[in-house]
Design a protein around this motif. Sequence first.
Motif, PDB file in Angstrom:
ATOM      1  N   PHE A 148       0.838  -1.187   0.000  1.00  0.00           N
ATOM      2  CA  PHE A 148       0.000   0.000   0.000  1.00  0.00           C
ATOM      3  C   PHE A 148       0.877   1.241   0.000  1.00  0.00           C
ATOM      4  O   PHE A 148       1.995   1.227   0.499  1.00  0.00           O
ATOM      5  N   GLN A 149       0.347   2.323  -0.575  1.00  0.00           N
ATOM      6  CA  GLN A 149       1.085   3.576  -0.677  1.00  0.00           C
ATOM      7  C   GLN A 149       0.125   4.740  -0.463  1.00  0.00           C
ATOM      8  O   GLN A 149      -1.087   4.560  -0.452  1.00  0.00           O
ATOM      9  N   LEU A 150       0.672   5.929  -0.306  1.00  0.00           N
ATOM     10  CA  LEU A 150      -0.169   7.113  -0.221  1.00  0.00           C
ATOM     11  C   LEU A 150      -0.767   7.385  -1.592  1.00  0.00           C
ATOM     12  O   LEU A 150      -0.077   7.312  -2.603  1.00  0.00           O
ATOM     13  N   PRO A 151      -2.056   7.695  -1.663  1.00  0.00           N
ATOM     14  CA  PRO A 151      -2.736   7.821  -2.962  1.00  0.00           C
ATOM     15  C   PRO A 151      -2.459   9.144  -3.667  1.00  0.00           C
ATOM     16  O   PRO A 151      -1.767  10.019  -3.141  1.00  0.00           O
ATOM     17  N   PHE A 152      -3.045   9.275  -4.862  1.00  0.00           N
ATOM     18  CA  PHE A 152      -3.031  10.490  -5.688  1.00  0.00           C
ATOM     19  C   PHE A 152      -1.638  10.885  -6.140  1.00  0.00           C
ATOM     20  O   PHE A 152      -1.350  12.063  -6.322  1.00  0.00           O
ATOM     21  N   GLY A 153      -0.728   9.931  -6.292  1.00  0.00           N
ATOM     22  CA  GLY A 153       0.595  10.240  -6.808  1.00  0.00           C
ATOM     23  C   GLY A 153       1.560  10.793  -5.783  1.00  0.00           C
ATOM     24  O   GLY A 153       2.658  11.236  -6.138  1.00  0.00           O
ATOM     25  N   ILE A 154       1.192  10.800  -4.509  1.00  0.00           N
ATOM     26  CA  ILE A 154       2.123  11.252  -3.472  1.00  0.00           C
ATOM     27  C   ILE A 154       3.293  10.285  -3.414  1.00  0.00           C
ATOM     28  O   ILE A 154       4.450  10.685  -3.453  1.00  0.00           O
ATOM     29  N   ASP A 155       2.994   8.992  -3.324  1.00  0.00           N
ATOM     30  CA  ASP A 155       4.010   7.943  -3.413  1.00  0.00           C
ATOM     31  C   ASP A 155       3.931   7.322  -4.798  1.00  0.00           C
ATOM     32  O   ASP A 155       2.839   7.088  -5.315  1.00  0.00           O
ATOM     33  N   THR A 156       5.094   7.050  -5.371  1.00  0.00           N
ATOM     34  CA  THR A 156       5.151   6.313  -6.629  1.00  0.00           C
ATOM     35  C   THR A 156       6.072   5.120  -6.438  1.00  0.00           C
ATOM     36  O   THR A 156       7.111   5.231  -5.793  1.00  0.00           O
ATOM     37  N   ALA A 157       5.668   3.998  -6.984  1.00  0.00           N
ATOM     38  CA  ALA A 157       6.460   2.774  -6.884  1.00  0.00           C
ATOM     39  C   ALA A 157       6.929   2.404  -8.286  1.00  0.00           C
ATOM     40  O   ALA A 157       6.121   2.135  -9.167  1.00  0.00           O
ATOM     41  N   THR A 158       8.237   2.395  -8.470  1.00  0.00           N
ATOM     42  CA  THR A 158       8.823   1.998  -9.737  1.00  0.00           C
ATOM     43  C   THR A 158       9.295   0.557  -9.605  1.00  0.00           C
ATOM     44  O   THR A 158      10.146   0.250  -8.767  1.00  0.00           O
ATOM     45  N   ILE A 159       8.741  -0.325 -10.411  1.00  0.00           N
ATOM     46  CA  ILE A 159       9.062  -1.753 -10.329  1.00  0.00           C
ATOM     47  C   ILE A 159      10.289  -2.021 -11.193  1.00  0.00           C
ATOM     48  O   ILE A 159      10.340  -1.666 -12.363  1.00  0.00           O
ATOM     49  N   VAL A 160      11.302  -2.645 -10.545  1.00  0.00           N
ATOM     50  CA  VAL A 160      12.563  -2.930 -11.223  1.00  0.00           C
ATOM     51  C   VAL A 160      12.784  -4.438 -11.222  1.00  0.00           C
ATOM     52  O   VAL A 160      12.869  -5.045 -10.156  1.00  0.00           O
ATOM     53  N   PRO A 161      12.885  -5.059 -12.413  1.00  0.00           N
ATOM     54  CA  PRO A 161      13.129  -6.516 -12.455  1.00  0.00           C
ATOM     55  C   PRO A 161      14.595  -6.804 -12.123  1.00  0.00           C
ATOM     56  O   PRO A 161      15.491  -6.444 -12.867  1.00  0.00           O
ATOM     57  N   VAL A 162      14.849  -7.446 -10.985  1.00  0.00           N
ATOM     58  CA  VAL A 162      16.222  -7.714 -10.568  1.00  0.00           C
ATOM     59  C   VAL A 162      16.618  -9.182 -10.670  1.00  0.00           C
ATOM     60  O   VAL A 162      17.801  -9.496 -10.694  1.00  0.00           O
ATOM     61  N   LYS A 163      15.663 -10.078 -10.746  1.00  0.00           N
ATOM     62  CA  LYS A 163      15.962 -11.516 -10.785  1.00  0.00           C
ATOM     63  C   LYS A 163      15.688 -12.131 -12.147  1.00  0.00           C
ATOM     64  O   LYS A 163      15.759 -13.318 -12.301  1.00  0.00           O
ATOM     65  N   ARG A 164      15.393 -11.321 -13.131  1.00  0.00           N
ATOM     66  CA  ARG A 164      15.061 -11.808 -14.463  1.00  0.00           C
ATOM     67  C   ARG A 164      16.347 -12.106 -15.228  1.00  0.00           C
ATOM     68  O   ARG A 164      17.240 -11.279 -15.290  1.00  0.00           O
ATOM     69  N   GLN A 165      16.419 -13.282 -15.820  1.00  0.00           N
ATOM     70  CA  GLN A 165      17.585 -13.648 -16.616  1.00  0.00           C
ATOM     71  C   GLN A 165      17.211 -13.629 -18.077  1.00  0.00           C
ATOM     72  O   GLN A 165      16.179 -14.168 -18.482  1.00  0.00           O
ATOM     73  N   LEU A 166      18.044 -13.013 -18.870  1.00  0.00           N
ATOM     74  CA  LEU A 166      17.791 -12.940 -20.296  1.00  0.00           C
ATOM     75  C   LEU A 166      18.648 -13.946 -21.038  1.00  0.00           C
ATOM     76  O   LEU A 166      19.760 -14.185 -20.717  1.00  0.00           O
TER      77      LEU A 166
END
Length: 103
Positions: free
Chosen positions: A85-103
């Motif tokens: 959960f985060q603060l709504p209305f763009g106060i908090d933004t969560a940027t998802i970063v793939p760290v365990k993905r193997q190419l």
Amino acid sequence: MSSQTGNGQRGGKPGSEIEQLISQGQQTLKNIMPGGGSGSVVTVIVLLVLVVTAWTSYYTVPSDSVAVVQRFGKYVKDVQPGLHFQLPFGIDTATIVPVKRQL
């Protein structure tokens, strides 16, 4: 009588089903809102704000990623996979970063 109803829905003007759905929605809203005056407008606005708040206050991090949480653009924390959960209305933004993905 049922042939007229079926014929009116299928052979009628384009969008008549949509208009019918809209009118049913308006009627349902009138039945829910007591009084139907300016108080109902305030109630609709409050409900809309609550829906938007709920919609923007959670996020899911996939199992092969972490999320970097920022508050007004400043780093706050890293979070592990799962529902968060985060603060709504763009106060908090969560940027998802793939760290365990193997190419």
